[in-house]
Write an enzyme that holds these catalytic residues in place. Structure first.
Site, PDB file in Angstrom:
ATOM      1  N   SER A  34       0.845  -1.197   0.000  1.00 36.30           N
ATOM      2  CA  SER A  34       0.000   0.000   0.000  1.00 36.30           C
ATOM      3  C   SER A  34       0.877   1.242   0.000  1.00 36.30           C
ATOM      4  CB  SER A  34      -0.906   0.026   1.226  1.00 36.30           C
ATOM      5  OG  SER A  34      -1.539   1.294   1.365  1.00 36.30           O
ATOM      6  N   TYR A  37      -2.165  -0.254  10.416  1.00 36.43           N
ATOM      7  CA  TYR A  37      -2.215  -0.718   9.028  1.00 36.43           C
ATOM      8  C   TYR A  37      -0.963  -0.299   8.273  1.00 36.43           C
ATOM      9  CZ  TYR A  37      -3.654  -0.932   4.117  1.00 36.43           C
ATOM     10  OH  TYR A  37      -3.704  -1.191   2.771  1.00 36.43           O
TER      11      TYR A  37
END
Length: 237
Positions: free
Chosen positions: A132, A146
């Site tokens: 990501s 995250y």
């Protein structure tokens, strides 16, 4: 289009979203594809029927199941780890068990499965992880855990690239930004907020990511390893 005829590909987390498009892309380019699914049986069965790929049920939190599925798929020429979850919110109130599950999937499963794939991978094979852009930039609150898991993939691919380089196995991570999927639709409630920090103010597509996977798996990318391949519309610029 790259010709992957005679190549075996294994995608962990391939039944929906970005993973499903990767499965379609590799199968359309001639690869023999297997992919795992955890909770989307109908989508997995439909995808397998449409592409000729083989669907295997295996939860990424179950290390034994993921390792067994990876061994059985070998020797793998193209390994793609796409499984991942996002737990976001106030770190003072998030459930610690939810965070640990995210770590199990996003980091532990990614590492163990990549190493297992490499055991029988032919020289010149490809290991590709889907990370990501939040590994590079965290412009919003609630993403600490995250983003930590996605940053871990950066060091992982750098290290594994060194470990497997003598076998000409490349190891890279693709880092998408906002991508139009069921989990993050381009017309969703957070779209305007995400677009506000992007240079190109629109969601990317799963096809963009699949095309990048195809390139990194191709002979043209033989010298690219230990690298972060960001495709985020300038989110992290």
């Amino acid at each position: 289009m790259t010709d992957f005829s005679g190549k075996k590909a294994f995608v962990i987390g391939g039944s929906r979203g970005i993973g499903a498009v990767i499965v379609r892309r590799l199968a359309s380019e001639g690869a023999s594809v297997r992919f795992t699914w955890a909770g989307s049986r109908t989508k997995a069965e439909d995808l397998a029927r449409q592409t000729g790929a083989e669907a295997i049920q295996a939860d990424a939190t179950d290390r034994s199941a993921i390792l067994a599925a990876t061994r059985e798929a070998g020797p793998i020429d193209i390994f793609v780890f796409n499984a991942g979850i996002c737990i976001a919110g106030d770190p003072l109130t998030l459930d610690p068990d939810d965070i640990d599950r995210m770590i199990d999937i996003n980091i532990r499963a990614a590492y163990h499965a990549s190493v297992e794939a490499a055991r029988s991978m032919p020289d010149g094979g490809r290991i590709i992880l889907i990370g990501s852009t939040n590994a590079n930039r965290v412009p919003f609150t609630g993403l600490a855990a995250y983003s930590m898991t996605k940053s871990a993939l950066q060091s992982m691919v750098r290290g594994l690239a060194r470990d497997f380089g003598h076998r000409h196995i490349t190891v890279n991570v693709i880092q998408p930004g906002p991508t139009d999927t069921d989990m993050n639709p381009a017309n969703g409630p957070l779209a305007d907020l995400m677009h506000s920090v992007m240079a190109i103010k629109e969601h990317g597509s799963a096809e963009d990511v699949a095309a990048y996977v195809s390139f990194l798996a191709s002979p043209a990318a033989r010298g690219i390893t230990g690298a972060m391949q960001t495709i985020d519309g300038g989110f992290s610029a």
